[in-house]
Write a protein that holds these residues in place. Structure first.
Motif, mmCIF file in Angstrom:
data_model
loop_
_atom_site.group_PDB
_atom_site.id
_atom_site.type_symbol
_atom_site.label_atom_id
_atom_site.label_comp_id
_atom_site.label_asym_id
_atom_site.label_seq_id
_atom_site.Cartn_x
_atom_site.Cartn_y
_atom_site.Cartn_z
ATOM 1 N N ARG A 212 0.838 -1.212 0.000
ATOM 2 C CA ARG A 212 0.000 0.000 0.000
ATOM 3 C C ARG A 212 0.869 1.258 0.000
ATOM 4 N NH1 ARG A 212 -3.236 2.635 4.709
ATOM 5 N NH2 ARG A 212 -4.350 4.231 3.555
ATOM 6 N N PHE A 213 1.912 1.272 0.841
ATOM 7 C CA PHE A 213 2.800 2.424 0.933
ATOM 8 C C PHE A 213 3.545 2.668 -0.387
ATOM 9 C CE2 PHE A 213 6.917 4.401 1.931
ATOM 10 C CZ PHE A 213 6.511 5.501 2.661
ATOM 11 N N TYR A 214 4.138 1.634 -0.943
ATOM 12 C CA TYR A 214 4.970 1.807 -2.135
ATOM 13 C C TYR A 214 4.156 1.910 -3.429
ATOM 14 C CZ TYR A 214 8.898 1.280 0.926
ATOM 15 O OH TYR A 214 9.792 1.500 1.935
ATOM 16 N N VAL A 215 3.064 1.161 -3.534
ATOM 17 C CA VAL A 215 2.254 1.212 -4.751
ATOM 18 C C VAL A 215 1.286 2.393 -4.726
ATOM 19 C CG1 VAL A 215 0.525 -0.019 -6.120
ATOM 20 C CG2 VAL A 215 2.509 -1.250 -5.218
ATOM 21 N N ASP A 216 0.508 2.522 -3.641
ATOM 22 C CA ASP A 216 -0.454 3.620 -3.570
ATOM 23 C C ASP A 216 0.221 4.948 -3.232
ATOM 24 O OD1 ASP A 216 -2.339 1.677 -4.046
ATOM 25 O OD2 ASP A 216 -3.096 1.624 -1.992
ATOM 26 N N GLY A 217 1.220 4.915 -2.342
ATOM 27 C CA GLY A 217 1.886 6.141 -1.919
ATOM 28 C C GLY A 217 2.808 6.715 -2.981
ATOM 29 N N PHE A 218 3.800 5.947 -3.391
ATOM 30 C CA PHE A 218 4.741 6.416 -4.416
ATOM 31 C C PHE A 218 4.190 6.249 -5.828
ATOM 32 C CE2 PHE A 218 8.376 5.926 -1.317
ATOM 33 C CZ PHE A 218 8.875 7.209 -1.451
ATOM 34 N N ASP B 240 6.514 19.967 -5.234
ATOM 35 C CA ASP B 240 6.159 18.544 -5.271
ATOM 36 C C ASP B 240 6.425 17.828 -3.947
ATOM 37 O OD1 ASP B 240 5.489 18.828 -7.967
ATOM 38 O OD2 ASP B 240 7.505 18.264 -8.638
ATOM 39 N N VAL B 241 7.234 18.398 -3.072
ATOM 40 C CA VAL B 241 7.637 17.720 -1.835
ATOM 41 C C VAL B 241 6.430 17.434 -0.939
ATOM 42 C CG1 VAL B 241 8.996 17.914 0.295
ATOM 43 C CG2 VAL B 241 10.002 18.608 -1.897
ATOM 44 N N ASP B 242 5.670 18.444 -0.583
ATOM 45 C CA ASP B 242 4.537 18.250 0.331
ATOM 46 C C ASP B 242 3.481 17.286 -0.202
ATOM 47 O OD1 ASP B 242 5.149 19.677 2.722
ATOM 48 O OD2 ASP B 242 4.798 21.561 1.666
ATOM 49 N N PRO B 243 3.055 17.389 -1.473
ATOM 50 C CA PRO B 243 2.056 16.432 -1.960
ATOM 51 C C PRO B 243 2.535 14.979 -1.924
ATOM 52 C CG PRO B 243 2.148 18.319 -3.420
ATOM 53 C CD PRO B 243 3.292 18.458 -2.448
ATOM 54 N N VAL B 244 3.809 14.726 -2.231
ATOM 55 C CA VAL B 244 4.331 13.356 -2.153
ATOM 56 C C VAL B 244 4.291 12.881 -0.709
ATOM 57 C CG1 VAL B 244 6.395 11.911 -2.411
ATOM 58 C CG2 VAL B 244 5.757 13.496 -4.235
ATOM 59 N N MET B 245 4.726 13.723 0.216
ATOM 60 C CA MET B 245 4.708 13.342 1.630
ATOM 61 C C MET B 245 3.287 13.058 2.109
ATOM 62 S SD MET B 245 7.621 15.877 3.201
ATOM 63 C CE MET B 245 7.286 15.339 4.879
ATOM 64 N N ALA C 108 -1.085 6.706 2.603
ATOM 65 C CA ALA C 108 -0.909 5.297 2.231
ATOM 66 C C ALA C 108 -0.307 4.467 3.363
ATOM 67 C CB ALA C 108 -0.048 5.197 0.976
ATOM 68 N N GLY C 109 -0.298 5.005 4.589
ATOM 69 C CA GLY C 109 0.147 4.233 5.739
ATOM 70 C C GLY C 109 1.491 4.630 6.309
ATOM 71 N N GLY C 110 2.122 5.650 5.734
ATOM 72 C CA GLY C 110 3.397 6.125 6.263
ATOM 73 C C GLY C 110 3.215 6.993 7.493
ATOM 74 N N MET C 111 4.325 7.287 8.166
ATOM 75 C CA MET C 111 4.290 8.129 9.354
ATOM 76 C C MET C 111 5.164 9.358 9.113
ATOM 77 S SD MET C 111 5.315 7.237 13.295
ATOM 78 C CE MET C 111 7.060 7.070 12.973
ATOM 79 N N LEU C 112 4.599 10.524 9.317
ATOM 80 C CA LEU C 112 5.352 11.759 9.169
ATOM 81 C C LEU C 112 6.421 11.835 10.255
ATOM 82 C CD1 LEU C 112 5.626 14.506 7.714
ATOM 83 C CD2 LEU C 112 4.085 15.432 9.468
ATOM 84 N N LEU C 113 7.668 11.973 9.846
ATOM 85 C CA LEU C 113 8.766 12.110 10.804
ATOM 86 C C LEU C 113 9.164 13.576 10.980
ATOM 87 C CD1 LEU C 113 11.097 9.185 9.637
ATOM 88 C CD2 LEU C 113 9.457 9.193 11.536
ATOM 89 N N ARG C 114 9.166 14.332 9.890
ATOM 90 C CA ARG C 114 9.550 15.747 9.938
ATOM 91 C C ARG C 114 8.856 16.477 8.801
ATOM 92 N NH1 ARG C 114 15.157 18.488 10.977
ATOM 93 N NH2 ARG C 114 14.631 20.600 10.367
ATOM 94 N N GLU C 115 8.144 17.529 9.145
ATOM 95 C CA GLU C 115 7.512 18.372 8.135
ATOM 96 C C GLU C 115 8.571 18.903 7.179
ATOM 97 O OE1 GLU C 115 4.290 19.288 7.715
ATOM 98 O OE2 GLU C 115 3.410 18.496 9.563
ATOM 99 N N ALA C 116 8.182 19.149 5.950
ATOM 100 C CA ALA C 116 9.116 19.695 4.959
ATOM 101 C C ALA C 116 9.506 21.116 5.325
ATOM 102 C CB ALA C 116 8.489 19.655 3.574
ATOM 103 N N ASP D 153 8.103 4.510 6.256
ATOM 104 C CA ASP D 153 7.149 3.515 5.763
ATOM 105 C C ASP D 153 6.534 2.796 6.966
ATOM 106 O OD1 ASP D 153 8.861 1.422 6.584
ATOM 107 O OD2 ASP D 153 9.315 0.755 4.550
ATOM 108 N N PRO D 154 5.572 1.906 6.761
ATOM 109 C CA PRO D 154 4.912 1.264 7.908
ATOM 110 C C PRO D 154 5.839 0.466 8.827
ATOM 111 C CG PRO D 154 3.589 0.990 5.938
ATOM 112 C CD PRO D 154 4.898 1.577 5.503
ATOM 113 N N ASP D 155 7.054 0.165 8.356
ATOM 114 C CA ASP D 155 8.008 -0.581 9.175
ATOM 115 C C ASP D 155 9.113 0.291 9.743
ATOM 116 O OD1 ASP D 155 7.205 -3.535 8.973
ATOM 117 O OD2 ASP D 155 6.986 -2.754 6.935
ATOM 118 N N GLY D 156 8.986 1.606 9.590
ATOM 119 C CA GLY D 156 9.944 2.527 10.186
ATOM 120 C C GLY D 156 11.123 2.899 9.312
#
Length: 140
Positions: free
Chosen positions: A20-26, A81-86, A92-100, A114-117
């Protein structure tokens, strides 16, 4: 010895969450996948995601370790493009670590796990051109 990386393989806990993260997110498409592993053809290398304990077992590790301080990078063509990708990766299940934001050395970047850190830096660097094939070149 040739200076290259052929494959980066990430241990994941769930192929469904990872996909989900890699296919739907990226928006990436696996070139091969089954219930345990998926490979994504990148620009000159392969990215693999392998459900643990497959990867740990293959390496001979007996215990899970927290990921070390490593960030994979995904550069984009424009700062806008940075913010929309993030946002898409978080959705898609990722966790925000640091705002752009704009680091002191220039450009614009933020971090999503990603979902596994596994940390991903989503970045725009005006000094690193990206060609029509998506290849990034070091530039000053």
């Amino acid at each position: 010895m040739q200076q290259q990386i052929s494959v980066i393989t990430l241990g994941v806990s769930s192929m469904v969450r990872s996909r989900r993260f890699y296919v739907d997110g990226f928006g990436w498409t696996p070139v091969f996948e089954n219930e345990e592993i998926a490979f994504y053809q990148m620009n000159g290398l392969m990215l693999g995601t392998w459900v643990n304990p497959g990867l740990d077992g293959d390496m001979g590790r007996r215990s899970e370790r927290a990921p070390s301080a490593v960030a994979l990078g995904h550069n984009v063509l424009n700062q806008a493009d940075v913010d929309p990708v993030m946002q898409r990766l978080v959705k898609a299940g990722g966790m925000l670590l640091r705002e752009a934001d704009a680091p002191p050395h220039g450009g614009f970047r933020g971090y999503v796990a990603d979902p596994d850190g596994h940390a991903w830096e989503i970045a725009w660097n005006p000094a690193w051109p990206i060609d029509e094939r998506g290849l990034v070149t070091f530039g000053i």
